[in-house]
Design a protein around this motif. Structure first.
Motif, short mmCIF file in Angstrom:
data_model
loop_
_atom_site.label_atom_id
_atom_site.label_comp_id
_atom_site.label_asym_id
_atom_site.label_seq_id
_atom_site.Cartn_x
_atom_site.Cartn_y
_atom_site.Cartn_z
N MET A 1 95.96 35.83 -18.45
CA MET A 1 95.36 36.97 -19.12
C MET A 1 95.11 38.06 -18.07
O MET A 1 94.52 37.79 -17.04
N THR A 2 95.53 39.26 -18.40
CA THR A 2 95.37 40.36 -17.45
C THR A 2 93.94 40.92 -17.51
O THR A 2 93.20 40.66 -18.46
N ALA A 3 93.59 41.71 -16.51
CA ALA A 3 92.26 42.31 -16.47
C ALA A 3 92.06 43.26 -17.65
O ALA A 3 90.96 43.36 -18.21
N GLN A 4 93.13 43.96 -18.06
CA GLN A 4 93.03 44.88 -19.18
C GLN A 4 92.75 44.13 -20.48
O GLN A 4 91.96 44.57 -21.31
N GLN A 5 93.38 42.97 -20.66
CA GLN A 5 93.14 42.17 -21.86
C GLN A 5 91.71 41.64 -21.87
O GLN A 5 91.06 41.61 -22.92
N LYS A 6 91.20 41.19 -20.71
CA LYS A 6 89.83 40.72 -20.63
C LYS A 6 88.85 41.84 -20.98
O LYS A 6 87.88 41.62 -21.71
N THR A 7 89.12 43.03 -20.49
CA THR A 7 88.25 44.17 -20.77
C THR A 7 88.24 44.49 -22.26
O THR A 7 87.18 44.76 -22.84
N LYS A 8 89.41 44.47 -22.89
CA LYS A 8 89.48 44.74 -24.32
C LYS A 8 88.67 43.72 -25.12
O LYS A 8 87.97 44.07 -26.06
N ILE A 9 88.76 42.46 -24.74
CA ILE A 9 88.01 41.41 -25.43
C ILE A 9 86.51 41.60 -25.23
O ILE A 9 85.72 41.49 -26.18
#
Length: 95
Positions: A1-9
Motif C-alpha cells: 500500500m502506498t503512502a497516498q493510499q494510506k492517506t486517502k483511507i
C-alpha cells in the motif's frame, strides 16, 4: 500500500463519520446538530486524521506509530465524550 493510499483511507474515515452524522441529523428525530456542531466535529476528526497521517509517514518504528496513534485516538474519544455529556465537568462540556 502506498503512502497516498494510506492517506486517502485515513481521511476517508472522518468523512464517512461526518456523512453518517449528517444523514442522522436529517432522518433521526432526536439527532439535533447545528452547523457549529458539525464544524467542531470536523475539526476534531480531521485534526486527528492529520496527526495520525503525520505519525504514519514518520520514520518511527511500527510499534511507536501504533502507540502514538492509539494515544491520539484516546484523546479524541475523551474530548468527544466531554463535549457530548460532560464526564469531567469542564466549562466547555455539553451538558
Amino acid at each position: 500500500m502506498t503512502a497516498q493510499q494510506k492517506t486517502k483511507i485515513i481521511y476517508a474515515i472522518p468523512a464517512l463519520l461526518l456523512g453518517a452524522a449528517f444523514l442522522g441529523n436529517l432522518f433521526i428525530e432526536g439527532f439535533n446538530w447545528s452547523f457549529v456542531d458539525f464544524m467542531g466535529a470536523g475539526l476534531l476528526l480531521f485534526g486527528t486524521a492529520f496527526l495520525i497521517t503525520m505519525i504514519v509517514n514518520s520514520k518511527r518504528s511500527l510499534q511507536n506509530k501504533i502507540l502514538i496513534s492509539g494515544i491520539i485516538i484516546l484523546i479524541l474519544v475523551l474530548v468527544w465524550m466531554e463535549l457530548a455529556v460532560g464526564i469531567f465537568g469542564s466549562p466547555f462540556a455539553g451538558s
